[in-house]
Scaffold this motif. Structure first.
Motif, PDB file in Angstrom:
ATOM      1  N   PRO A  14      -0.493   6.526   7.387  1.00  0.00           N
ATOM      2  CA  PRO A  14       0.741   7.147   7.884  1.00  0.00           C
ATOM      3  C   PRO A  14       2.020   6.331   7.657  1.00  0.00           C
ATOM      4  N   THR A  15       2.184   5.192   8.300  1.00  0.00           N
ATOM      5  CA  THR A  15       3.453   4.461   8.176  1.00  0.00           C
ATOM      6  C   THR A  15       3.680   3.977   6.745  1.00  0.00           C
ATOM      7  N   SER A  16       2.654   3.405   6.122  1.00  0.00           N
ATOM      8  CA  SER A  16       2.856   2.717   4.847  1.00  0.00           C
ATOM      9  C   SER A  16       2.979   3.691   3.675  1.00  0.00           C
TER      10      SER A  16
ATOM     11  N   VAL B  65       3.671   6.924   3.749  1.00  0.00           N
ATOM     12  CA  VAL B  65       4.858   7.785   3.902  1.00  0.00           C
ATOM     13  C   VAL B  65       6.127   6.999   3.544  1.00  0.00           C
ATOM     14  N   ALA B  66       6.211   5.735   3.965  1.00  0.00           N
ATOM     15  CA  ALA B  66       7.386   4.918   3.601  1.00  0.00           C
ATOM     16  C   ALA B  66       7.491   4.786   2.080  1.00  0.00           C
ATOM     17  N   ALA B  67       6.361   4.530   1.427  1.00  0.00           N
ATOM     18  CA  ALA B  67       6.375   4.361  -0.032  1.00  0.00           C
ATOM     19  C   ALA B  67       6.807   5.662  -0.717  1.00  0.00           C
TER      20      ALA B  67
ATOM     21  N   ALA C 148       4.522  -5.866  -3.591  1.00  0.00           N
ATOM     22  CA  ALA C 148       3.535  -4.912  -4.111  1.00  0.00           C
ATOM     23  C   ALA C 148       2.140  -5.097  -3.531  1.00  0.00           C
ATOM     24  N   SER C 149       1.836  -6.281  -2.988  1.00  0.00           N
ATOM     25  CA  SER C 149       0.491  -6.510  -2.455  1.00  0.00           C
ATOM     26  C   SER C 149       0.388  -6.146  -0.981  1.00  0.00           C
ATOM     27  N   GLY C 150       1.494  -5.742  -0.365  1.00  0.00           N
ATOM     28  CA  GLY C 150       1.494  -5.440   1.068  1.00  0.00           C
ATOM     29  C   GLY C 150       1.085  -4.003   1.347  1.00  0.00           C
ATOM     30  N   GLY C 151       1.232  -3.597   2.621  1.00  0.00           N
ATOM     31  CA  GLY C 151       0.824  -2.253   3.020  1.00  0.00           C
ATOM     32  C   GLY C 151       1.654  -1.189   2.317  1.00  0.00           C
ATOM     33  N   VAL C 152       2.969  -1.244   2.479  1.00  0.00           N
ATOM     34  CA  VAL C 152       3.841  -0.256   1.833  1.00  0.00           C
ATOM     35  C   VAL C 152       3.750  -0.415   0.315  1.00  0.00           C
ATOM     36  N   GLY C 153       3.801  -1.678  -0.146  1.00  0.00           N
ATOM     37  CA  GLY C 153       3.825  -1.942  -1.588  1.00  0.00           C
ATOM     38  C   GLY C 153       2.580  -1.445  -2.302  1.00  0.00           C
ATOM     39  N   SER C 154       1.401  -1.584  -1.667  1.00  0.00           N
ATOM     40  CA  SER C 154       0.158  -1.128  -2.306  1.00  0.00           C
ATOM     41  C   SER C 154       0.189   0.377  -2.528  1.00  0.00           C
TER      42      SER C 154
ATOM     43  N   VAL D 167       5.522  -7.285  -7.791  1.00  0.00           N
ATOM     44  CA  VAL D 167       5.802  -8.692  -7.475  1.00  0.00           C
ATOM     45  C   VAL D 167       4.914  -9.106  -6.309  1.00  0.00           C
ATOM     46  N   ALA D 168       4.145 -10.193  -6.484  1.00  0.00           N
ATOM     47  CA  ALA D 168       3.238 -10.653  -5.423  1.00  0.00           C
ATOM     48  C   ALA D 168       2.938 -12.136  -5.631  1.00  0.00           C
ATOM     49  N   SER D 169       2.209 -12.708  -4.664  1.00  0.00           N
ATOM     50  CA  SER D 169       1.809 -14.116  -4.781  1.00  0.00           C
ATOM     51  C   SER D 169       0.539 -14.238  -5.630  1.00  0.00           C
ATOM     52  N   THR D 170       0.257 -15.450  -6.106  1.00  0.00           N
ATOM     53  CA  THR D 170      -0.835 -15.673  -7.074  1.00  0.00           C
ATOM     54  C   THR D 170      -2.172 -15.021  -6.675  1.00  0.00           C
TER      55      THR D 170
ATOM     56  N   PHE E 141      16.314  -0.935  -0.249  1.00  0.00           N
ATOM     57  CA  PHE E 141      15.854  -1.948   0.711  1.00  0.00           C
ATOM     58  C   PHE E 141      14.913  -1.248   1.673  1.00  0.00           C
ATOM     59  N   TYR E 142      13.696  -1.794   1.823  1.00  0.00           N
ATOM     60  CA  TYR E 142      12.850  -1.215   2.883  1.00  0.00           C
ATOM     61  C   TYR E 142      12.293  -2.266   3.828  1.00  0.00           C
ATOM     62  N   GLY E 143      12.314  -3.539   3.480  1.00  0.00           N
ATOM     63  CA  GLY E 143      11.761  -4.536   4.387  1.00  0.00           C
ATOM     64  C   GLY E 143      12.161  -5.934   3.983  1.00  0.00           C
TER      65      GLY E 143
ATOM     66  N   GLU F 134      11.167 -10.136   5.754  1.00  0.00           N
ATOM     67  CA  GLU F 134      10.851 -10.686   7.071  1.00  0.00           C
ATOM     68  C   GLU F 134      11.553 -11.987   7.444  1.00  0.00           C
ATOM     69  N   GLN F 135      12.288 -12.585   6.543  1.00  0.00           N
ATOM     70  CA  GLN F 135      12.818 -13.918   6.881  1.00  0.00           C
ATOM     71  C   GLN F 135      14.311 -13.887   7.186  1.00  0.00           C
ATOM     72  N   GLY F 136      14.769 -12.868   7.896  1.00  0.00           N
ATOM     73  CA  GLY F 136      16.220 -12.707   8.045  1.00  0.00           C
ATOM     74  C   GLY F 136      16.825 -13.180   9.359  1.00  0.00           C
TER      75      GLY F 136
ATOM     76  N   VAL G 131      19.157   2.270   1.681  1.00  0.00           N
ATOM     77  CA  VAL G 131      18.250   1.727   2.698  1.00  0.00           C
ATOM     78  C   VAL G 131      17.260   2.821   3.092  1.00  0.00           C
ATOM     79  N   LEU G 132      15.999   2.463   3.204  1.00  0.00           N
ATOM     80  CA  LEU G 132      14.985   3.433   3.634  1.00  0.00           C
ATOM     81  C   LEU G 132      14.868   3.425   5.155  1.00  0.00           C
ATOM     82  N   ALA G 133      14.899   4.600   5.766  1.00  0.00           N
ATOM     83  CA  ALA G 133      14.529   4.749   7.189  1.00  0.00           C
ATOM     84  C   ALA G 133      13.468   5.843   7.201  1.00  0.00           C
TER      85      ALA G 133
ATOM     86  N   ARG H 100      -4.643  -8.242   1.891  1.00  0.00           N
ATOM     87  CA  ARG H 100      -4.254  -7.552   0.640  1.00  0.00           C
ATOM     88  C   ARG H 100      -4.219  -6.079   0.964  1.00  0.00           C
ATOM     89  N   GLY H 101      -3.106  -5.435   0.834  1.00  0.00           N
ATOM     90  CA  GLY H 101      -3.042  -4.015   1.178  1.00  0.00           C
ATOM     91  C   GLY H 101      -3.018  -3.861   2.686  1.00  0.00           C
ATOM     92  N   LYS H 102      -4.064  -3.227   3.237  1.00  0.00           N
ATOM     93  CA  LYS H 102      -4.008  -2.851   4.651  1.00  0.00           C
ATOM     94  C   LYS H 102      -5.151  -3.435   5.473  1.00  0.00           C
TER      95      LYS H 102
HETATM   96  N1  NAP Z   1      12.452   0.841   6.242  1.00  0.00           N
HETATM   97  C1  NAP Z   1      11.346   1.459   6.635  1.00  0.00           C
HETATM   98  O1  NAP Z   1      11.363   2.654   6.948  1.00  0.00           O
HETATM   99  C2  NAP Z   1      10.059   0.670   6.692  1.00  0.00           C
HETATM  100  C3  NAP Z   1       8.818   1.325   6.814  1.00  0.00           C
HETATM  101  C4  NAP Z   1       7.656   0.540   6.790  1.00  0.00           C
HETATM  102  C5  NAP Z   1       7.750  -0.846   6.710  1.00  0.00           C
HETATM  103  N2  NAP Z   1       8.982  -1.433   6.649  1.00  0.00           N
HETATM  104  C6  NAP Z   1       9.114  -2.906   6.485  1.00  0.00           C
HETATM  105  O2  NAP Z   1       8.612  -3.200   5.190  1.00  0.00           O
HETATM  106  C7  NAP Z   1       8.186  -4.562   5.148  1.00  0.00           C
HETATM  107  C8  NAP Z   1       6.778  -4.631   4.569  1.00  0.00           C
HETATM  108  O3  NAP Z   1       5.887  -4.023   5.497  1.00  0.00           O
HETATM  109  P1  NAP Z   1       4.317  -4.062   5.222  1.00  0.00           P
HETATM  110  O4  NAP Z   1       3.666  -3.420   6.397  1.00  0.00           O
HETATM  111  O5  NAP Z   1       4.052  -3.568   3.853  1.00  0.00           O
HETATM  112  O6  NAP Z   1       4.076  -5.649   5.299  1.00  0.00           O
HETATM  113  P2  NAP Z   1       2.974  -6.563   4.557  1.00  0.00           P
HETATM  114  O7  NAP Z   1       1.739  -5.759   4.391  1.00  0.00           O
HETATM  115  O8  NAP Z   1       2.918  -7.838   5.304  1.00  0.00           O
HETATM  116  O9  NAP Z   1       3.601  -6.829   3.114  1.00  0.00           O
HETATM  117  C9  NAP Z   1       4.603  -7.784   2.915  1.00  0.00           C
HETATM  118  C10 NAP Z   1       4.698  -8.070   1.446  1.00  0.00           C
HETATM  119  O10 NAP Z   1       5.810  -8.950   1.221  1.00  0.00           O
HETATM  120  C11 NAP Z   1       5.420  -9.856   0.203  1.00  0.00           C
HETATM  121  N3  NAP Z   1       6.239 -11.064   0.218  1.00  0.00           N
HETATM  122  C12 NAP Z   1       6.345 -12.012   1.170  1.00  0.00           C
HETATM  123  N4  NAP Z   1       7.220 -12.967   0.796  1.00  0.00           N
HETATM  124  C13 NAP Z   1       7.682 -12.595  -0.439  1.00  0.00           C
HETATM  125  C14 NAP Z   1       8.614 -13.148  -1.339  1.00  0.00           C
HETATM  126  N5  NAP Z   1       9.275 -14.291  -1.073  1.00  0.00           N
HETATM  127  N6  NAP Z   1       8.846 -12.490  -2.502  1.00  0.00           N
HETATM  128  C15 NAP Z   1       8.205 -11.352  -2.790  1.00  0.00           C
HETATM  129  N7  NAP Z   1       7.304 -10.767  -1.964  1.00  0.00           N
HETATM  130  C16 NAP Z   1       7.057 -11.383  -0.798  1.00  0.00           C
HETATM  131  C17 NAP Z   1       3.955 -10.138   0.481  1.00  0.00           C
HETATM  132  O11 NAP Z   1       3.369 -10.618  -0.712  1.00  0.00           O
HETATM  133  P3  NAP Z   1       2.226 -11.773  -0.698  1.00  0.00           P
HETATM  134  O12 NAP Z   1       1.332 -11.441   0.469  1.00  0.00           O
HETATM  135  O13 NAP Z   1       1.570 -11.617  -2.032  1.00  0.00           O
HETATM  136  O14 NAP Z   1       2.945 -13.075  -0.503  1.00  0.00           O
HETATM  137  C18 NAP Z   1       3.477  -8.736   0.853  1.00  0.00           C
HETATM  138  O15 NAP Z   1       3.137  -8.006  -0.302  1.00  0.00           O
HETATM  139  C19 NAP Z   1       8.294  -5.082   6.573  1.00  0.00           C
HETATM  140  O16 NAP Z   1       9.479  -5.816   6.703  1.00  0.00           O
HETATM  141  C20 NAP Z   1       8.332  -3.795   7.411  1.00  0.00           C
HETATM  142  O17 NAP Z   1       8.971  -4.003   8.651  1.00  0.00           O
HETATM  143  C21 NAP Z   1      10.125  -0.713   6.635  1.00  0.00           C
END
Ligand code: NAP
Length: 322
Positions: free
Chosen positions: A127-129, A131-133, A154-160, A176-179, A235-237, A239-241, A267-269, A315-317
């Motif tokens: 649902p969240t991931s 739909v956001a993608a 790309a390796s995260g929940g939304v990115g996958s 774009v992802a880590s090694t 822009f959708y996410g 974490e270091q802000g 910006v995505l909402a 990786r992913g979810k």
């Molecule tokens: N705007 C919206 O409507 C909306 C909806 C859903 C989620 N979000 C936001 O989207 C973001 C991702 O959510 P998620 O659930 O997918 O989180 P997640 O599963 O933790 O994924 C985070 C991703 O960020 C990558 N990452 C971390 N540091 C990085 C860097 N320096 N350069 C490039 N990639 C980096 C990670 O890659 P590695 O693991 O390979 O390092 C991982 O693929 C969060 O901030 C979340 O709050 C926003």
């Protein structure tokens, strides 16, 4: 029923594995038995109350809801008298209030029939991931066939899901992802990958029609440098802000700049609605995407699951199974 609750904002040590009353439906509400509950970074935001800006939604001093979790796949166990179109026994997925529990409350506009080909865990990861993608690529960026798309995160929940959906739309995808997660991103269908721990996104001199920015906290000028002259940055996410606004300062700068430049900075909402869930189900049924579930955790291990997500060990979810 068993549930993971929290009474104040903080780290995972504020979470309790509790016995609480099973919810009963209001007039227009539905109660579901949770078979699996998806975990995403939004859960960490609601647990920690960070950035503070997010508390306008979740409660200023303390969390408004006591049970964490929003995504789920499960079965309808009770419906309110005003509910139409949903019946006891229906297998559904979507969002609800407090899904890290054996039962949760939702409404018909937040759920849809569960995709037939997916396990409960896979359906709960959507649902969240997903739909956001989908909304980022299709509705905000308007991706069409042969567009070149860069997915940062790309390796995260939304990115996958974004890698798979961009592929389904006919785009050429760079992830774009880590090694350690590059193989995962390739397996999802990315044509190219960039290991951000070795080179940054501007290292090849390439530009993309669409850039989805969901990881890291790159400056707007760097993101624009890799964007085509008339391309779209979403822009959708990230974490270091910082504790007050998170990464949203960059989003605001992008939005303010957008009317004055040829590129589109957006910006995505995202919103999980029944229609959006049905759109995702169509992609599943067509064989375009699958649920990239890395690990499942039992309900008492929610703190470990959140810590693993936060530390980048998923990786992913990740999915919780009560
Ligand atoms: N705007 C919206 O409507 C909306 C909806 C859903 C989620 N979000 C936001 O989207 C973001 C991702 O959510 P998620 O659930 O997918 O989180 P997640 O599963 O933790 O994924 C985070 C991703 O960020 C990558 N990452 C971390 N540091 C990085 C860097 N320096 N350069 C490039 N990639 C980096 C990670 O890659 P590695 O693991 O390979 O390092 C991982 O693929 C969060 O901030 C979340 O709050 C926003």
């Amino acid at each position: 029923m068993k549930a993971i609750t929290h009474a104040r904002y903080g780290n995972t040590d504020t979470l309790t594995f509790d016995d609480i009353a099973t919810p009963a439906p209001g007039d227009d509400q539905v109660v579901v038995a949770v078979d699996a509950a998806g975990l995403d970074m939004g859960v960490w935001h609601r647990m920690s109350g960070l950035p503070y800006l997010a508390r306008t939604d979740s409660g200023l001093r303390r969390p408004r809801g006591s049970v964490l979790g929003s995504d789920f796949a499960g079965r309808v166990t009770a419906v309110g008298p005003a509910v139409v179109g949903v019946a006891i026994g229906d297998e559904v997925f979507g969002t609800a209030d407090g899904t890290f529990a054996e039962h949760a409350i939702t409404t018909p506009d937040r759920i849809a029939p569960r995709p037939r080909t997916l396990s409960a865990a896979e359906a709960a990861s959507l649902p969240t991931s997903a739909v956001a993608a989908l909304q980022a690529l299709r509705d905000v960026a308007g991706v069409t066939a042969n567009d070149r798309v860069l997915v940062i995160g790309a390796s995260g929940g939304v990115g996958s899901y974004a890698v798979q959906i961009a592929n389904a739309l006919g785009a050429h995808v760079t992830g774009v992802a880590s090694t350690p997660k590059l193989g995962h991103v390739r397996d999802l269908g990315a044509h190219d990958v960039i290991d951000y721990t070795r080179h940054d996104i501007d290292s090849t001199g390439e530009t993309w029609d669409v850039v989805l920015d969901g990881g890291g906290n790159r400056p707007v000028r760097l993101l624009r440098r890799v964007l085509d002259e008339h391309g779209t940055l979403v822009f959708y996410g990230g974490e270091q802000g910082g504790r007050w606004t998170g990464g949203t300062g960059r989003w605001l700068r992008g939005l303010l700049l957008s009317p004055f430049v040829s590129q589109h900075l957006r910006v995505l909402a995202s919103t999980v609605s029944r229609d959006a869930l049905l759109d995702v189900t169509r992609l599943i049924d067509a064989g375009h995407i699958e649920g990239p579930v890395d690990r499942t955790f039992p309900l008492p291990d929610v703190p470990a699951a959140i810590d693993a997500l936060r530390a980048g060990r998923i990786r992913g979810k990740a999915v919780i199974v009560p």
